[in-house]
Design an enzyme around this catalytic site. Structure first.
Site, PDB file in Angstrom:
ATOM      1  N   TYR A 563     -11.762   6.797  -8.105  1.00  0.00           N
ATOM      2  CA  TYR A 563     -10.334   6.895  -7.802  1.00  0.00           C
ATOM      3  C   TYR A 563      -9.524   7.607  -8.884  1.00  0.00           C
ATOM      4  CZ  TYR A 563     -11.230   4.057  -3.743  1.00  0.00           C
ATOM      5  OH  TYR A 563     -11.697   3.615  -2.522  1.00  0.00           O
ATOM      6  N   ASP A 684      -5.840   7.585   0.023  1.00  0.00           N
ATOM      7  CA  ASP A 684      -5.535   6.652  -1.049  1.00  0.00           C
ATOM      8  C   ASP A 684      -4.081   6.786  -1.505  1.00  0.00           C
ATOM      9  OD1 ASP A 684      -6.552   4.772  -3.200  1.00  0.00           O
ATOM     10  OD2 ASP A 684      -5.819   6.410  -4.455  1.00  0.00           O
ATOM     11  N   ARG A 687       1.771   5.970  -0.905  1.00  0.00           N
ATOM     12  CA  ARG A 687       3.150   5.730  -1.357  1.00  0.00           C
ATOM     13  C   ARG A 687       3.593   6.795  -2.356  1.00  0.00           C
ATOM     14  NH1 ARG A 687       3.925  -0.047  -3.796  1.00  0.00           N
ATOM     15  NH2 ARG A 687       5.860   0.971  -4.452  1.00  0.00           N
ATOM     16  N   GLU A 709      -3.360   4.239   2.958  1.00  0.00           N
ATOM     17  CA  GLU A 709      -3.185   2.994   2.207  1.00  0.00           C
ATOM     18  C   GLU A 709      -1.747   2.963   1.678  1.00  0.00           C
ATOM     19  OE1 GLU A 709      -4.917   0.840  -1.840  1.00  0.00           O
ATOM     20  OE2 GLU A 709      -4.335   2.939  -1.789  1.00  0.00           O
ATOM     21  N   ASP A 792     -10.391  -3.649  -3.482  1.00  0.00           N
ATOM     22  CA  ASP A 792      -9.375  -4.041  -4.459  1.00  0.00           C
ATOM     23  C   ASP A 792      -9.063  -5.527  -4.374  1.00  0.00           C
ATOM     24  OD1 ASP A 792      -8.772  -1.615  -5.815  1.00  0.00           O
ATOM     25  OD2 ASP A 792      -7.651  -0.919  -4.083  1.00  0.00           O
ATOM     26  N   GLN A 797     -13.102  -7.434  -8.208  1.00  0.00           N
ATOM     27  CA  GLN A 797     -11.737  -7.329  -8.721  1.00  0.00           C
ATOM     28  C   GLN A 797     -10.909  -8.553  -8.339  1.00  0.00           C
ATOM     29  OE1 GLN A 797      -9.936  -3.334  -9.559  1.00  0.00           O
ATOM     30  NE2 GLN A 797     -10.569  -3.049  -7.448  1.00  0.00           N
TER      31      GLN A 797
END
Length: 905
Positions: A563, A684, A687, A709, A792, A797
């Protein structure tokens, strides 16, 4: 890391805790050994001057007012214990109370003179977590980094590559009989650390606590600029004073991958005495107080009147504001007398009755009501500012024996009910947003089929499939119209009848029958041959019924998980080589599964530094300069335009407004489609840039399926999730609209609501005020990708782990409901495998799709139930539910821990 918001950030921080924790007395224990006696005196002093405890305290009940004698006084016990009770239910009463305490911060010598120790403590009860990181010398802005291993206390958890979370532990010494929690961090004064940054997190509520609206900052050098959030400042110096140039040169190279050419400092400052400090800061925590009220109804055998008995464990004066109703409209009326003692008439519209005290254990009341009444309406009043309701609405108690059995399920849904003629306008926005989404979707498809480009490139079969999509949407819109004018449900147009998957849908949303598998977790990169391991599972995943698989990011990356992409055309990653990637994609195509690539378009890691030493020059085939970086991220000094979204501070944010950037990304996506064989995209961190750019990329690459996402915080009040999450799902809908509906989005709203509903046994949350699902799936189901876990939130995680042991309830919900369900890899290859496979088989067997119709039949405290396409009935929760037989008979198809699914026969 940028400044952390004080609101609960569910997507990073809140663990999947579900219990309502009791709050013990004030935490006043404090470890004595590491603190000077002056500090201890200060603490003892602060706890000896009448400081209030930290319970959910209410004022002691005042002296009861004298009550008039009543012939019904002796009936309290008889009524509550009667065996012929027609109705009895206990309702939870939730309030909040603010408790005050202190955060203690101290820097002093550690185990010897050469080591220092930072101690952070808190005297409020709770499960406290220190979320912290460090800033190194020469860092610019507010970026956080992880500290060296030697600084990290045992029991800590790494948060990606920028922070540490360390739980506070009870201190070994005590004051006042209550525990004090603290964490100790060892410091090496020779290190290149300029400051320690932290925020305190309450794991029970998910709330963050900061210093004057900013992260706490403990400076270890003197040149940091004071911005109001610094603690431990002494005479213009950092907490440790000046660090020597010799120390910096010898240690900085161990922590930073940059040149260690520090400017020389005054040699006279090298032996400066280090300064410690001690500081106390106030903290206030909002805690939940849990009480209840129990209501029972029975008929008086002597008078044929209705006796309603009410009792509550609330302390102090409790006033019942009440009335009655005669029909389903639930319009308040004042009943005929006699009334209970201490009753007054309020504005000729309601009555107010003070309940009688029960000897310090709460209060009670008995209400005698005439025959012919349908319901008893009330709210509770404790003081002028405290009104207690039933999940936001008036309490409603059925009085007619003929309707009590049918009224019981409605009671649990009281928050989602409407009063005819009064609440329609309240939900007009929700319905409007939903129908506007359908209209826009139809317009997009019409534009798609009518465009000159598509008329030339699309086959007649593909164009016909788009027309079928338009017809289905029109049917859905017509169904909404019919329901809004009170036609019977069976008369509504159902698009589920005889619906067959079209050959292709060009909008990136597939056929509507997709079932998505996330084909990796956070640890998948560690084997170095994940593609080959996944290839061996292709046939098994196909046999389970999956139609689409999402693969991890394929590009070279600074982080092993993929990522933090660097060279976009270099597809040799920690998951395998480019040839192995082609091989696994080909294998999935052989077994009939489409493949999504994980495209990280928001940011990209640079290859080179500019003249100022900032990493913002790119290499490889896409050798962009700093014009490709947004201008409003101070960490990377871009020369592009301002960002069109939120910045991701760990890497340069790409400026998608630049023509050359968009051209290169479109070419790259098309190359991935042709060279690798990807069928679509998982996008990914969308936003970070405008959805209109996404439409441009999807128009160019023409994916079969695409999902973004869009991760955002849900709405909370005093640490408790709000029932109404319309604002949250609207933000996701707005992003989908910005893409012109060319992509779906992960339904984060539904995941969050499932957390509270299942974790806290509040299943009423699963119905919104319109009686629809409360997430994105309730407004725009064809664009909602539902899920309960991903790499995530779960895996190693665990940023927002689904409530433990309730995963199959979550899958029973998303695999029977509209939307496109996504199943996490870790859950497939676990003890849940057979149950997940059974639910997928049931979904496919009954042809449930992303636009299936849903009728919520029950949404109470302990149970949720719904019927989908009139073919499948389901329930989750410990409460009881059985679908009622009507035109069709129901047979139990599956059941597990607190869930059942039926099929129509």
């Amino acid at each position: 890391m940028s400044t952390v918001s004080i609101e609960p950030l569910i997507h990073h921080c809140r663990r999947a805790t579900s219990s309502s924790y009791p709050y013990p007395p004030p935490s006043t224990r404090f470890s004595s050994s590491p603190f000077h006696s002056s500090y201890l005196k200060k603490l003892l002093s602060s706890h000896s001057h009448g400081r209030r405890g930290f319970f959910c305290n209410f004022n002691p009940p005042p002296r009861p007012l004298p009550l008039r004698a009543s012939s019904t006084d002796t009936a309290f016990v008889e009524t509550s214990e009667s065996s012929d009770v027609l109705f009895k239910e206990t309702f939870p009463l939730k309030q909040t109370s603010t408790v005050e305490g202190k955060i203690f911060i101290r820097l002093d010598h550690g185990k010897d003179e050469r080591h220092w120790q930072l101690t952070v403590g808190c005297d409020l009860s709770g499960k406290w977590i220190l979320h912290w990181g460090v800033s190194y010398i020469h860092d610019v802005g507010n970026e956080w980094d992880q500290p060296p291993k030697g600084m990290i206390p045992s029991g800590s958890v790494r948060i990606k590559d920028y922070a540490i979370e360390t739980p506070l532990k009870k201190s070994s010494s005590f004051f006042g009989g209550s525990s004090f929690q603290e964490v100790k961090i060892d410091l090496d004064p020779k290190s290149a650390i300029a400051a320690i940054n932290f925020v305190l997190k309450d794991e029970e509520t998910g709330a963050w606590y900061q210093h004057r609206g900013r992260d706490f900052k403990v400076p270890l050098v003197d040149y940091l600029q004071g911005d109001g959030n610094i603690v431990g400042r002494r005479k213009g110096l950092g907490a440790l004073g000046h660090l020597s140039n010799m120390f910096l040169k010898s240690e900085e190279s161990d922590f930073k991958d940059q040149d260690s050419n520090s400017e020389s400092r005054d040699p006279g400052q090298e032996n400066r005495t280090l300064e410690g400090f001690y500081e106390e800061l106030p903290i206030a925590k909002v805690v939940a107080c849990h009480n209840s009220v129990t209501v029972s109804v029975r008929k008086c055998p002597d008078t044929a009147k209705t006796l309603l008995y009410m009792e509550t464990d609330l302390l102090g004066d409790v006033v019942v504001h009440w009335g009655v109703c005669r029909d389903d409209a639930k319009n308040w009326e004042v009943p005929a007398s006699p009334y209970p003692p201490d009753t007054v008439i309020f504005k000729d519209k309601a009555l107010r009755t003070r309940l009688q005290a029960k000897g310090g254990q709460g209060s009670q009341g008995l209400f005698t009501l005439d025959e012919g009444l349908q319901g008893f309406l009330f709210v509770l009043k404790q003081n002028e500012n405290t009104w207690l309701k039933c999940m936001g609405n008036d309490f409603y108690i059925p009085l007619s024996s003929s309707i009590i059995s049918s009224a019981l399920p409605r009671q649990g849904q009281s928050e989602g009910q409407e009063t005819p003629g009064k609440s329609a306008g309240k939900n007009e926005g929700s319905l409007s947003a939903y129908t506007n989404g359908i209209i826009k979707e139809i317009r997009n498809l019409v534009s798609d089929i009518s465009s000159e480009k598509n008329q030339k490139t699309k086959s007649k079969e593909a164009q016909e499939s788009i027309l079928q999509e338009i017809e289905k949407l029109a049917a859905e819109a017509y169904s909404i119209f019919r329901s809004s004018v009170s036609t019977l449900p069976e008369e509504a147009v159902s698009e589920s009848e005889e619906l067959k998957p079209p050959t292709k849908i060009s909008s990136g949303t597939g056929t509507g029958f997709e079932i998505l598998c996330q084909g990796f977790n956070w640890e998948s990169n560690k084997s170095g041959r994940w593609y080959m391991e996944l290839k061996e599972k292709a046939e098994e995943l196909s046999s389970l019924g999956f139609t689409v698989i999402w693969l991890p990011p394929p590009t070279e990356s600074v982080s092993p998980e993929g990522y933090m992409p660097k060279d976009l055309y270099n597809l040799n990653s920690r998951y395998g080589t480019i040839d192995e990637l082609k091989e696994v994609v080909g294998k999935f195509h052989e077994v009939g599964i489409k493949v999504l690539g994980d495209a990280v378009l928001n940011h990209r890691c640079a290859h080179y530094q500019n003249q100022n030493g900032v990493w913002n020059i790119f290499g490889g085939r896409l050798n962009w300069d700093d014009r490709a970086v947004v201008a409003d991220d101070p960490h990377f000094q871009g020369r592009g335009n301002k960002s069109s979204g939120d910045n991701f501070h760990a890497a340069p944010n790409i400026d998608h407004s630049q023509d050359f950037v968009r051209k290169d990304i479109k070419e790259w996506l098309c190359w991935l489609r042709n060279e690798i064989g990807y069928d679509g995209w998982r996008l990914d961190f969308v936003r970070g840039f405008w959805g209109g750019y996404v439409k441009d990329y999807l128009d160019a690459s023409e994916p079969y399926f695409a999902v973004g996402e869009y991760w955002d915080s849900l709405s909370y009040t005093y640490g408790e999730m709000d029932h109404n999450q319309d604002a949250h799902r609207q933000r996701i809908i707005d992003w989908i609209n910005a893409t012109n509906g060319t992509a779906g989005a992960f339904d984060v709203t539904t995941k969050g609501i499932l957390h509270s509903a299942l974790g806290r046994c509040e299943y009423w949350r699963l119905s919104d005020q319109k009686g629809k699902p409360p997430g994105v799936v309730g407004w725009w189901p064809s664009r909602a990708v539902t899920f309960i876990e991903n790499h995530d939130t779960g895996s190693t995680q665990g940023h927002w782990r689904f409530p433990g042991g309730k995963e199959m309830q979550g899958y029973a919900y998303i695999l029977t409901h509209p939307g496109t369900p996504a199943v996490f890899y870790d859950h497939i290859f676990s003890h849940c495998r057979s149950e997940i496979g059974g639910l997928i088989s049931l979904r496919n067997r009954n042809k449930i799709h992303c636009r299936s119709t849903i009728r919520i039949t029950k949404a109470e405290r302990d149970v949720y139930a719904a019927i989908i396409d009139e073919k499948v009935a389901m329930k989750i929760g410990p409460g009881h539910y059985e679908p009622q037989s009507g035109p069709q008979m129901w047979s139990l198809a599956m059941e597990g821990s607190d869930y059942k699914v039926w099929e129509a026969s």
